[in-house]
Design a protein around this motif. Structure first.
Motif, PDB file in Angstrom:
ATOM      1  N   GLY A  19      51.091  55.813  33.476  1.00  0.00           N
ATOM      2  CA  GLY A  19      50.854  54.604  34.233  1.00  0.00           C
ATOM      3  C   GLY A  19      52.096  53.911  34.712  1.00  0.00           C
ATOM      4  O   GLY A  19      53.391  53.980  34.257  1.00  0.00           O
ATOM      5  N   TYR A  20      51.888  52.947  35.403  1.00  0.00           N
ATOM      6  CA  TYR A  20      52.677  51.942  35.633  1.00  0.00           C
ATOM      7  C   TYR A  20      53.202  51.201  34.444  1.00  0.00           C
ATOM      8  O   TYR A  20      52.510  51.084  33.594  1.00  0.00           O
ATOM      9  N   VAL A  22      53.880  47.727  32.757  1.00  0.00           N
ATOM     10  CA  VAL A  22      53.591  46.449  32.873  1.00  0.00           C
ATOM     11  C   VAL A  22      54.188  45.521  31.860  1.00  0.00           C
ATOM     12  O   VAL A  22      54.241  45.712  30.619  1.00  0.00           O
ATOM     13  N   HIS A  24      54.922  41.758  30.076  1.00  0.00           N
ATOM     14  CA  HIS A  24      54.500  40.500  30.063  1.00  0.00           C
ATOM     15  C   HIS A  24      55.726  39.479  29.414  1.00  0.00           C
ATOM     16  O   HIS A  24      56.070  39.961  28.321  1.00  0.00           O
ATOM     17  N   ASN A  72      54.199  38.353  34.929  1.00  0.00           N
ATOM     18  CA  ASN A  72      53.563  39.582  34.753  1.00  0.00           C
ATOM     19  C   ASN A  72      54.223  40.487  35.778  1.00  0.00           C
ATOM     20  O   ASN A  72      54.038  40.090  36.993  1.00  0.00           O
ATOM     21  N   VAL A  74      54.982  44.449  37.146  1.00  0.00           N
ATOM     22  CA  VAL A  74      54.492  45.755  37.335  1.00  0.00           C
ATOM     23  C   VAL A  74      55.532  46.693  37.851  1.00  0.00           C
ATOM     24  O   VAL A  74      55.912  46.198  39.210  1.00  0.00           O
ATOM     25  N   GLU A 111      51.847  49.932  29.247  1.00  0.00           N
ATOM     26  CA  GLU A 111      51.631  51.058  29.988  1.00  0.00           C
ATOM     27  C   GLU A 111      50.239  50.984  30.676  1.00  0.00           C
ATOM     28  O   GLU A 111      49.374  50.728  29.871  1.00  0.00           O
ATOM     29  N   SER A 112      50.021  51.040  31.897  1.00  0.00           N
ATOM     30  CA  SER A 112      48.892  50.613  32.743  1.00  0.00           C
ATOM     31  C   SER A 112      47.908  52.159  32.392  1.00  0.00           C
ATOM     32  O   SER A 112      48.512  53.153  32.506  1.00  0.00           O
ATOM     33  N   CYS A 114      44.218  51.424  33.632  1.00  0.00           N
ATOM     34  CA  CYS A 114      43.386  51.364  34.662  1.00  0.00           C
ATOM     35  C   CYS A 114      43.343  49.862  35.330  1.00  0.00           C
ATOM     36  O   CYS A 114      43.772  49.051  34.650  1.00  0.00           O
ATOM     37  N   ASP A 116      43.570  52.750  38.597  1.00  0.00           N
ATOM     38  CA  ASP A 116      44.733  53.912  39.124  1.00  0.00           C
ATOM     39  C   ASP A 116      45.793  53.190  39.901  1.00  0.00           C
ATOM     40  O   ASP A 116      45.589  52.197  40.473  1.00  0.00           O
ATOM     41  N   ASP A 117      46.748  53.804  39.827  1.00  0.00           N
ATOM     42  CA  ASP A 117      48.113  53.368  40.481  1.00  0.00           C
ATOM     43  C   ASP A 117      48.085  52.805  41.954  1.00  0.00           C
ATOM     44  O   ASP A 117      48.430  51.597  42.288  1.00  0.00           O
ATOM     45  N   TRP A 120      46.603  49.261  42.524  1.00  0.00           N
ATOM     46  CA  TRP A 120      47.150  47.949  42.166  1.00  0.00           C
ATOM     47  C   TRP A 120      47.765  47.321  43.435  1.00  0.00           C
ATOM     48  O   TRP A 120      48.143  48.113  44.425  1.00  0.00           O
TER      49      TRP A 120
END
Length: 135
Positions: A19-20, A22, A24, A72, A74, A111-112, A114, A116-117, A120
């Motif tokens: 996934g994307y 992320v 922080h 945050n 992404v 890692e994202s 949920c 789905d990409d 976002w």
């Protein structure tokens, strides 16, 4: 039933793919510089959000401790994250943090999973935000 099956199949596939990215970043400012730090964050955000490969770039301030900020971020992949860290506005922001923060930033990379990409959302207009909130 077919729609549900497709949805479940798609969800299973998406859990298996990468996934994307992320990130922080937690920042605690010195007392009395919150507004100046917030302005610097907004300036950095406004430039960052236009970079290729950045999906979201949020600045969040804690309600009970106004000195605590969370960034945050992404990214579509590791390369986009690396390129962001090489930009002039990131380098300027990075240097600026030393004068406003009372302790080193903490940075956690996720890692994202949920949503789905494609779900976002980078920008939502105020009218869309209100409409979505009523549904």
């Amino acid at each position: 039933r077919r729609v549900l099956f497709r949805s479940v199949r798609k969800s299973v596939f998406n859990v298996l793919r990468r996934g994307y990215i992320v990130v922080h970043v937690s920042c605690l400012t010195e007392e009395g510089v919150e507004e100046a730090f917030k302005k610097e964050c907004v300036d950095n955000c406004q430039q960052s959000i236009h970079e290729r490969g950045i999906v979201r770039f949020d600045i969040i301030q804690e309600k009970t401790n106004q000195r605590h900020f969370l960034l945050n971020e992404v990214y579509v992949n590791e390369e986009a994250m690396k390129k962001h860290r090489e930009t002039p506005h990131f380098k300027r922001f990075n240097e600026m943090c030393d004068q406003y923060l009372c302790e080193p930033r903490t940075r956690t990379v996720f890692e994202s999973i949920c949503p789905d990409d494609e779900l976002w959302v980078a920008h939502v207009s105020r009218s869309e935000e209100r409409r979505v909130g009523k549904e």
